[in-house]
Enzyme design. Structure first.
Site, PDB file in Angstrom:
ATOM      1  N   ASP A  92      40.268  43.642  31.744  1.00 24.42           N
ATOM      2  CA  ASP A  92      38.914  43.190  31.383  1.00 24.42           C
ATOM      3  C   ASP A  92      37.977  42.863  32.470  1.00 24.42           C
ATOM      4  OD1 ASP A  92      39.829  43.295  28.693  1.00 24.42           O
ATOM      5  OD2 ASP A  92      40.201  41.238  28.681  1.00 24.42           O
TER       6      ASP A  92
ATOM      7  N   HIS B 238      48.837  43.442  28.095  1.00 19.22           N
ATOM      8  CA  HIS B 238      47.468  44.034  28.322  1.00 19.22           C
ATOM      9  C   HIS B 238      47.508  45.479  28.850  1.00 19.22           C
ATOM     10  CE1 HIS B 238      42.985  43.325  29.743  1.00 19.22           C
ATOM     11  NE2 HIS B 238      43.116  43.597  28.231  1.00 19.22           N
TER      12      HIS B 238
ATOM     13  N   HIS C 204      36.530  45.958  27.905  1.00 14.44           N
ATOM     14  CA  HIS C 204      38.048  46.381  27.971  1.00 14.44           C
ATOM     15  C   HIS C 204      38.158  48.023  28.687  1.00 14.44           C
ATOM     16  CE1 HIS C 204      42.317  46.427  27.389  1.00 14.44           C
ATOM     17  NE2 HIS C 204      42.095  47.720  26.750  1.00 14.44           N
TER      18      HIS C 204
ATOM     19  N   HIS D 241      32.784  41.093  26.734  1.00 10.56           N
ATOM     20  CA  HIS D 241      33.684  41.600  28.213  1.00 10.56           C
ATOM     21  C   HIS D 241      33.643  42.960  27.705  1.00 10.56           C
ATOM     22  CE1 HIS D 241      37.195  41.030  25.344  1.00 10.56           C
ATOM     23  NE2 HIS D 241      37.686  42.055  26.230  1.00 10.56           N
TER      24      HIS D 241
END
Length: 275
Positions: free
Chosen positions: A172, A168, A249, A247
């Site tokens: 998030d 990642h 990011h 959500h």
């Protein structure tokens, strides 16, 4: 041979006439004295001027001494009146000068008061403007979370098959679809639109030279080239692009290109944001 008394200019005035003339002159002097003009002068002057030499009995008998005294008193009364008039004029001039001086003093005091009031108002206004500028400077240099009251649901560099890099590249924030997303600080929008796997995204060049990215937005609120301030809305949270659900990011980068990412949590905390 019998003698007869001669008549004519050598005849002495009768006692009755003398007394009548003296009475009239005395009444005139008494009238002046009674008027308050010659009160203190009448008696001494009269007394002094009536003491005539014995060699001048005719003057005493004819009452001329009273006429002389009256003239002297009149002169003294005139001189006293002139002195009183002069004194009154001087007093009036002094009073007028004092009134003008007091008026000028009041005028100067009013001017000083106005100047002091204006100076205070100016100082207060300048102090308020400085405080407002300082508050605005602090606000523009401040940072905040991109989603108010949220939390990090996926950490930085978390592993998984969902990310092409194998980890990642951001964090998030938990956010329902349509939740307001704001700029974390002041900067200029350099990208606003579709970003492939990021879906609808916004990239901002921050005033400190770093970059922030906001992905998977359902709606954009800014355009390229637009300046933004801390807390200004840039879009709404969603699930566009490569996303498993609504959500936000969020990425922090040292440059505009992919792969220059840095830890977003450390980045925000270094700017005073608690997560």
């Amino acid at each position: 041979m019998a003698f007869t008394r001669a008549t004519g200019k050598h005849r002495a005035p009768s006692r009755t006439n003398v007394l009548t003339r003296k009475g009239a002159q005395a009444a005139g002097i008494a009238a002046l004295a009674g008027g308050g003009v010659i009160g203190s002068l009448a008696s001494p002057a009269f007394a002094a001027d009536t003491e005539l030499p014995h060699s001048m009995p005719d003057l005493a008998d004819t009452g001329l001494n009273q006429a002389v005294a009256t003239d002297v008193i009149a002169e003294r009364v005139g001189a006293q009146a002139q002195a009183q008039q002069l004194e009154a004029t001087e007093d009036a001039a002094k009073a007028d000068a004092q009134a003008k001086a007091e008026a000028e003093s009041i005028r100067k005091a009013e001017l000083r008061f106005k100047a002091a009031r204006d100076a205070k108002e100016r100082a207060d206004r300048e102090a308020k403007e400085r405080a407002e500028r300082e508050a605005e400077r602090k606000r523009l240099n401040s940072f905040q979370s991109p989603v108010a009251g949220s939390y990090v649901s996926t950490s930085y560099q978390a592993g998984g098959g969902m990310w092409s890099s194998g980890s990642h590249t951001g964090i998030d924030f938990h956010a329902a679809s349509g939740t307001q997303v704001v700029s974390v600080g002041a900067g200029t929008v350099v990208e606003a639109g579709w970003g492939g796997a990021y879906g609808n995204n916004v990239v901002i060049r921050m005033n400190d030279g770093t970059y922030t990215q906001y992905g998977h937005l359902s709606q954009l609120s800014v355009s390229v080239g637009q300046s933004v301030t801390p807390g200004q809305q840039i879009g709404l949270a969603g699930s566009t692009g490569n996303s498993s659900g609504p959500h936000l990011h969020f990425e922090a980068r040292t440059g505009a290109d992919y792969g220059s990412d840095i830890d977003p949590v450390s980045y925000l905390r270094s700017h005073g944001v608690s997560l």
